[in-house]
Motif scaffolding. Structure first.
Motif, PDB file in Angstrom:
ATOM      1  N   UNK A  67       0.828  -1.205   0.000  1.00  0.00           N
ATOM      2  CA  UNK A  67       0.000   0.000   0.000  1.00  0.00           C
ATOM      3  C   UNK A  67       0.864   1.257   0.000  1.00  0.00           C
ATOM      4  N   UNK A  68       2.042   1.195   0.598  1.00  0.00           N
ATOM      5  CA  UNK A  68       2.976   2.327   0.524  1.00  0.00           C
ATOM      6  C   UNK A  68       3.408   2.556  -0.920  1.00  0.00           C
ATOM      7  N   UNK A  69       3.655   1.469  -1.651  1.00  0.00           N
ATOM      8  CA  UNK A  69       4.045   1.592  -3.063  1.00  0.00           C
ATOM      9  C   UNK A  69       2.911   2.186  -3.897  1.00  0.00           C
ATOM     10  N   UNK A  70       1.685   1.764  -3.625  1.00  0.00           N
ATOM     11  CA  UNK A  70       0.529   2.299  -4.351  1.00  0.00           C
ATOM     12  C   UNK A  70       0.409   3.798  -4.103  1.00  0.00           C
ATOM     13  N   UNK A  71       0.512   4.203  -2.847  1.00  0.00           N
ATOM     14  CA  UNK A  71       0.397   5.626  -2.506  1.00  0.00           C
ATOM     15  C   UNK A  71       1.530   6.423  -3.146  1.00  0.00           C
ATOM     16  N   UNK A  72       2.732   5.884  -3.122  1.00  0.00           N
ATOM     17  CA  UNK A  72       3.878   6.574  -3.719  1.00  0.00           C
ATOM     18  C   UNK A  72       3.693   6.701  -5.234  1.00  0.00           C
ATOM     19  N   UNK A  73       3.222   5.645  -5.872  1.00  0.00           N
ATOM     20  CA  UNK A  73       2.986   5.702  -7.323  1.00  0.00           C
ATOM     21  C   UNK A  73       1.907   6.723  -7.661  1.00  0.00           C
ATOM     22  N   UNK A  74       0.867   6.794  -6.857  1.00  0.00           N
ATOM     23  CA  UNK A  74      -0.197   7.781  -7.087  1.00  0.00           C
ATOM     24  C   UNK A  74       0.346   9.199  -6.935  1.00  0.00           C
ATOM     25  N   UNK A  75       1.192   9.420  -5.928  1.00  0.00           N
ATOM     26  CA  UNK A  75       1.801  10.735  -5.736  1.00  0.00           C
ATOM     27  C   UNK A  75       2.678  11.109  -6.929  1.00  0.00           C
ATOM     28  N   UNK A  76       3.450  10.152  -7.424  1.00  0.00           N
ATOM     29  CA  UNK A  76       4.320  10.408  -8.575  1.00  0.00           C
ATOM     30  C   UNK A  76       3.508  10.692  -9.827  1.00  0.00           C
ATOM     31  N   UNK A  77       2.415   9.981 -10.014  1.00  0.00           N
ATOM     32  CA  UNK A  77       1.549  10.227 -11.173  1.00  0.00           C
ATOM     33  C   UNK A  77       0.941  11.622 -11.099  1.00  0.00           C
ATOM     34  N   UNK A  78       0.507  12.015  -9.899  1.00  0.00           N
ATOM     35  CA  UNK A  78      -0.065  13.350  -9.721  1.00  0.00           C
ATOM     36  C   UNK A  78       0.988  14.416 -10.019  1.00  0.00           C
ATOM     37  N   UNK A  79       2.208  14.216  -9.519  1.00  0.00           N
ATOM     38  CA  UNK A  79       3.291  15.180  -9.767  1.00  0.00           C
ATOM     39  C   UNK A  79       3.623  15.275 -11.247  1.00  0.00           C
ATOM     40  N   UNK A  80       3.659  14.137 -11.929  1.00  0.00           N
ATOM     41  CA  UNK A  80       3.956  14.141 -13.364  1.00  0.00           C
ATOM     42  C   UNK A  80       2.857  14.859 -14.143  1.00  0.00           C
ATOM     43  N   UNK A  81       1.624  14.607 -13.768  1.00  0.00           N
ATOM     44  CA  UNK A  81       0.505  15.274 -14.435  1.00  0.00           C
ATOM     45  C   UNK A  81       0.540  16.776 -14.184  1.00  0.00           C
ATOM     46  N   UNK A  82       0.846  17.160 -12.959  1.00  0.00           N
ATOM     47  CA  UNK A  82       0.912  18.587 -12.628  1.00  0.00           C
ATOM     48  C   UNK A  82       2.051  19.264 -13.379  1.00  0.00           C
ATOM     49  N   UNK A  83       3.184  18.578 -13.485  1.00  0.00           N
ATOM     50  CA  UNK A  83       4.318  19.146 -14.215  1.00  0.00           C
ATOM     51  C   UNK A  83       3.953  19.356 -15.683  1.00  0.00           C
ATOM     52  N   UNK A  84       3.241  18.406 -16.251  1.00  0.00           N
ATOM     53  CA  UNK A  84       2.814  18.530 -17.642  1.00  0.00           C
ATOM     54  C   UNK A  84       1.791  19.652 -17.788  1.00  0.00           C
ATOM     55  N   UNK A  85       0.891  19.749 -16.848  1.00  0.00           N
ATOM     56  CA  UNK A  85      -0.113  20.813 -16.886  1.00  0.00           C
ATOM     57  C   UNK A  85       0.539  22.181 -16.741  1.00  0.00           C
ATOM     58  N   UNK A  86       1.601  22.266 -15.962  1.00  0.00           N
ATOM     59  CA  UNK A  86       2.297  23.535 -15.763  1.00  0.00           C
ATOM     60  C   UNK A  86       3.015  23.996 -17.033  1.00  0.00           C
ATOM     61  N   UNK A  87       3.412  23.040 -17.886  1.00  0.00           N
ATOM     62  CA  UNK A  87       4.101  23.373 -19.127  1.00  0.00           C
ATOM     63  C   UNK A  87       3.137  24.044 -20.095  1.00  0.00           C
ATOM     64  N   UNK A  88       1.914  23.616 -20.077  1.00  0.00           N
ATOM     65  CA  UNK A  88       0.905  24.252 -20.925  1.00  0.00           C
ATOM     66  C   UNK A  88       0.114  23.241 -21.703  1.00  0.00           C
ATOM     67  N   UNK A  89      -1.093  23.598 -22.098  1.00  0.00           N
ATOM     68  CA  UNK A  89      -1.973  22.672 -22.808  1.00  0.00           C
ATOM     69  C   UNK A  89      -1.470  22.282 -24.186  1.00  0.00           C
TER      70      UNK A  89
END
Length: 109
Positions: A67-89
């Motif tokens: 469950x720690x791995x699942x939570x960590x993977x979800x956090x990393x996915x959110x960060x990657x998505x946010x980084x992409x969103x910050x670059x622009x549509x």
């Protein structure tokens, strides 16, 4: 299994108190208790010994690293998505899906 259940489980592992884990998670204690109970039913066993103190059971110890791995993977996915969103549509809409990158979950029909 839902993400909030995983996060509540991990908070309870660290806090060793339903009240403190609920406060940390920003939910009521009954909500956290119900979510842990639902997770225990889904996994088929008790995750925490409740008395005399909150402690992980054998099942709780076994499932915690997963469950720690699942939570960590979800956090990393959110960060990657946010980084992409910050670059622009414009950039997020251009990346094509290459045939070699397809997973069974992404394939159509």
């Amino acid at each position: 299994m839902q993400m909030h259940q995983i996060r509540y489980f991990l908070a309870l592992c660290e806090e060793r108190s339903f009240t403190l884990a609920a406060r940390r998670s920003g939910v009521s204690q009954p909500s956290l208790t119900n979510a842990i109970g639902a997770l225990e039913r889904e996994l088929g066993g008790t995750l925490f010994q409740r008395r005399p103190v909150i402690a992980l059971t054998a099942l709780g110890h076994a499932i915690r690293p997963h469950l720690q791995q699942v939570a960590q993977a979800a956090d990393q996915a959110r960060e990657a998505a946010q980084a992409l969103a910050d670059v622009g549509p414009a950039i997020s809409e251009v990346a094509p899906l290459h045939q070699g990158d397809r997973s069974p979950q992404c394939s159509s029909g």
